[in-house]
Motif scaffolding. Structure first.
Motif, PDB file in Angstrom:
ATOM      1  N   ARG A  96      37.626  40.650  46.767  1.00 45.66           N
ATOM      2  CA  ARG A  96      38.732  41.608  46.832  1.00 45.66           C
ATOM      3  C   ARG A  96      40.048  40.890  47.152  1.00 45.66           C
ATOM      4  N   ARG A  97      39.984  39.925  48.070  1.00 45.99           N
ATOM      5  CA  ARG A  97      41.193  39.184  48.438  1.00 45.99           C
ATOM      6  C   ARG A  97      41.680  38.329  47.266  1.00 45.99           C
ATOM      7  N   THR A 139      45.258  38.650  45.359  1.00 46.30           N
ATOM      8  CA  THR A 139      46.143  37.489  45.228  1.00 46.30           C
ATOM      9  C   THR A 139      46.462  37.223  43.764  1.00 46.30           C
TER      10      THR A 139
END
Length: 58
Positions: free
Chosen positions: A43-44, A48
């Motif tokens: 998810r990160r 990004t």
């Protein structure tokens, strides 16, 4: 001092009832923690990558 704690005999039925649950939980908990960590990292990375792509389009 031969009959266990406070005059109670040793109960080996715990091996049949609780030991399988402990083994299952011991196997499941690390797997769930790993799956959660992988999900958070993906998810990160997606967030990004999306932010980086939006900077290129401006």
């Amino acid at each position: 001092m031969g009959d266990g704690f406070e005059g109670e005999g040793t109960d080996y039925s715990v091996l049949l009832t609780e030991l399988p649950l402990v083994v299952a939980a011991g196997a499941a908990l690390p797997a769930l923690a790993c799956a959660l960590l992988i999900r958070l990292v993906r998810r990160r990375r997606r967030a990004t990558a999306t932010a980086t792509e939006s900077e290129f389009h401006e």
